[in-house]
Design an enzyme around this catalytic site. Structure first.
Site, short mmCIF file in Angstrom:
data_model
loop_
_atom_site.label_atom_id
_atom_site.label_comp_id
_atom_site.label_asym_id
_atom_site.label_seq_id
_atom_site.Cartn_x
_atom_site.Cartn_y
_atom_site.Cartn_z
N PHE A 224 0.88 -1.17 0.00
CA PHE A 224 0.00 0.00 0.00
C PHE A 224 0.92 1.21 0.00
O PHE A 224 1.75 1.36 0.91
CB PHE A 224 -0.87 -0.03 1.26
N ILE A 226 1.43 5.50 -1.10
CA ILE A 226 1.06 6.81 -1.64
C ILE A 226 2.38 7.51 -1.97
O ILE A 226 3.29 7.55 -1.12
CB ILE A 226 0.27 7.65 -0.60
N GLN A 231 1.62 12.43 0.16
CA GLN A 231 1.36 11.92 1.52
C GLN A 231 0.87 13.04 2.44
O GLN A 231 1.11 14.21 2.19
CB GLN A 231 2.63 11.29 2.10
N GLY A 234 -4.51 12.99 3.36
CA GLY A 234 -5.72 12.19 3.53
C GLY A 234 -5.94 11.17 2.42
O GLY A 234 -6.91 10.41 2.46
N GLY A 236 -4.18 8.41 1.70
CA GLY A 236 -4.04 7.04 2.21
C GLY A 236 -5.31 6.61 2.93
O GLY A 236 -5.80 5.50 2.71
N SER A 237 -5.84 7.47 3.76
CA SER A 237 -7.06 7.14 4.54
C SER A 237 -8.23 6.88 3.61
O SER A 237 -8.95 5.88 3.75
CB SER A 237 -7.41 8.29 5.49
N GLU A 259 -0.61 -7.54 5.41
CA GLU A 259 0.68 -8.22 5.55
C GLU A 259 1.73 -7.26 6.08
O GLU A 259 1.97 -6.21 5.48
CB GLU A 259 1.09 -8.73 4.15
N1 ACO Z 1 -3.05 17.87 6.04
C1 ACO Z 1 -2.14 17.46 6.91
N2 ACO Z 1 -2.11 16.21 7.45
C2 ACO Z 1 -3.07 15.38 7.07
C3 ACO Z 1 -4.07 15.74 6.15
C4 ACO Z 1 -4.04 17.04 5.62
N3 ACO Z 1 -4.95 17.45 4.73
N4 ACO Z 1 -4.88 14.67 5.95
C5 ACO Z 1 -4.41 13.69 6.72
N5 ACO Z 1 -3.33 14.12 7.41
C6 ACO Z 1 -2.52 13.37 8.37
C7 ACO Z 1 -3.31 12.28 9.06
O1 ACO Z 1 -4.01 12.77 10.18
C8 ACO Z 1 -2.23 11.34 9.44
O2 ACO Z 1 -1.56 11.86 10.58
P1 ACO Z 1 -0.84 10.93 11.66
O3 ACO Z 1 0.23 10.18 10.92
O4 ACO Z 1 -0.32 11.89 12.64
O5 ACO Z 1 -1.92 10.03 12.17
C9 ACO Z 1 -1.26 11.44 8.28
O6 ACO Z 1 -1.54 12.67 7.63
C10 ACO Z 1 -1.37 10.30 7.28
O7 ACO Z 1 -2.73 10.15 6.85
P2 ACO Z 1 -3.09 10.18 5.32
O8 ACO Z 1 -2.74 11.48 4.72
O9 ACO Z 1 -4.47 9.70 5.15
O10 ACO Z 1 -2.13 9.02 4.76
P3 ACO Z 1 -1.05 9.13 3.60
O11 ACO Z 1 -1.71 9.52 2.34
O12 ACO Z 1 0.11 9.94 4.03
O13 ACO Z 1 -0.64 7.59 3.48
C11 ACO Z 1 0.93 5.87 4.02
C12 ACO Z 1 -0.07 6.89 4.56
C13 ACO Z 1 0.21 4.90 3.12
C14 ACO Z 1 1.56 5.10 5.17
C15 ACO Z 1 2.00 6.67 3.21
O14 ACO Z 1 2.68 7.51 4.09
C16 ACO Z 1 2.99 5.78 2.48
O15 ACO Z 1 2.74 5.33 1.38
N6 ACO Z 1 4.17 5.59 3.13
C17 ACO Z 1 5.29 4.89 2.51
C18 ACO Z 1 4.99 3.45 2.22
C19 ACO Z 1 4.38 2.71 3.40
O16 ACO Z 1 4.84 2.75 4.52
N7 ACO Z 1 3.29 1.96 3.07
C20 ACO Z 1 2.63 1.07 3.99
C21 ACO Z 1 3.44 -0.17 4.15
S1 ACO Z 1 2.55 -1.45 4.93
C22 ACO Z 1 1.82 -2.29 3.67
O17 ACO Z 1 2.10 -2.05 2.53
C23 ACO Z 1 0.79 -3.33 4.00
#
Ligand code: ACO
Length: 325
Positions: A224, A226, A231, A234, A236-237, A259
């Site tokens: 998974f 982004i 990133q 929102g 990823g959520s 996984e």
């Molecule tokens: N402005 C600022 N922050 C925000 C906003 C916004 N508009 N929207 C959400 N956020 C915050 C959330 O509250 C959350 O905060 P937190 O970490 O303090 O709880 C954080 O941003 C992340 O939420 P999202 O934005 O919904 O998630 P994101 O799009 O960043 O995706 C992910 C998260 C998938 C982990 C991404 O960072 C990523 O791809 N990372 C690298 C690869 C990775 O680790 N993938 C998962 C491996 S596990 C697997 O594959 C099964």
């Protein structure tokens, strides 16, 4: 003699990824990898160069890519001590076409691509969402879709660069490259720029063994991701919510597992799963006593949510801490 270390560069710094406009070829954004140890070894260094620049440039829509390697100085071989052959190293991880052009040639080629119709993500459209003035779409397909294979061949390197312990899906293995791998692509769609890749997820269905029920499976979210520039917005959520909604609606999927989730993905999953249970009103049906007694009702709620026992328990603990029970 100068110290050998002077010729070692930090691979995470030396590698730069960039997204390019499919219409003009212009660079839109750049970012660095989080991990390079799967490619360049534990120390994440590349030996033999000064001012090394390894560019992995992607077209923002179909993620066709090019590798461009340049430096100001390369260490002359001393016995067996030679500069690392970066192109050879990367060939193991990227399609052959990635090495056909340098960055300039790649940028120039994008506006002149010969296509019969505008790019659309592989597979079928699943759902869309409107966030402010922007439209996002999720498309889904299986690994045996040729268009999906081409796209994955270009983007799988992202799994190594951003997911700790991540590994490639074998695209040409008959046993694996069948319909049991489902791929979901998240794209932004705009009138002037067309589709722009934002992230993707791979989900594997494995059979759920039961003597009475047939054709049931568990869906396991395997990868998974982004893209870094998108990133923390929102995406990823919302992407996770859409995947869960898809599998909740599937009559043949009994459970949705993940996984080896990374810490940040576990956080995202916890928050979204808790939110989903809370808004569905199931906590109104549970009490501290019923949770402790692990009643049938409790089990029915877990099954309806298609959550593995451990994840459901985590949600109950979070609900208790938040005073929702
Ligand atoms: N402005 C600022 N922050 C925000 C906003 C916004 N508009 N929207 C959400 N956020 C915050 C959330 O509250 C959350 O905060 P937190 O970490 O303090 O709880 C954080 O941003 C992340 O939420 P999202 O934005 O919904 O998630 P994101 O799009 O960043 O995706 C992910 C998260 C998938 C982990 C991404 O960072 C990523 O791809 N990372 C690298 C690869 C990775 O680790 N993938 C998962 C491996 S596990 C697997 O594959 C099964």
């Amino acid at each position: 003699m100068e110290p050998i270390d002077e010729w070692s560069v930090d691979a995470n710094e030396a590698l730069t990824l960039s997204l390019h406009s499919p219409t003009s070829g212009k660079q839109l954004t750049t970012f660095h990898p989080k991990y390079t140890y799967p490619i360049f070894g534990e120390s994440e260094t590349i030996f033999g160069y000064r001012n090394l620049n390894v560019r992995l440039a992607f077209a923002a829509d179909n993620m066709a890519m090019c590798v461009d390697v340049n430096w100001t100085e390369q260490k002359k071989p001393v016995g067996e001590v030679v500069a690392e052959n970066i192109t050879e190293t990367l060939k193991e991880y990227l399609p052959a076409e990635a090495f056909e052009k340098d960055l300039e040639g790649f940028e120039a080629s994008l506006p002149n691509r010969k296509t019969n119709k505008p790019f659309a993500p592989p597979g079928t459209f699943l759902t869309s969402s409107q966030i402010g003035s922007k439209t996002y779409e999720i498309w889904t397909t299986t690994v045996d879709d040729p268009a999906c294979k081409v796209l994955l061949a270009n983007i799988q390197i992202l799994v190594l660069l951003y997911i700790e312990g991540g590994s490639y899906i074998e695209l040409d293995d008959e046993e694996w490259s069948n319909k049991r791998w489902k791929i979901f692509f998240l794209y932004e769609k705009s009138e002037h720029a067309g589709y722009s890749f934002i992230g993707y997820s791979t989900v594997y269905s494995y059979y759920y063994f039961s003597s009475t029920l047939k054709d049931l499976s568990r869906a396991r979210i395997s990868q998974f991701l982004i893209l870094p520039p998108y990133q923390r917005h929102g995406h990823g959520s919302r992407f996770y919510d859409a995947l869960i909604k898809h599998y909740l609606a599937s009559e043949t999927t009994l459970e949705i597992t993940v996984e080896d989730p990374s810490e940040s993905f576990s956080d995202l999953r916890d928050l979204r799963d808790l939110h989903r249970l809370e808004t569905s009103g199931v906590f109104n049906k549970l009490t501290l006593q019923s949770v402790a007694a692990h009643t049938f009702q409790h089990e029915d709620i877990r099954k309806a949510a298609k959550m593995p026992q451990r994840q459901f328990n985590r949600c109950l603990e979070m609900a208790l801490l938040k005073g929702l029970l």
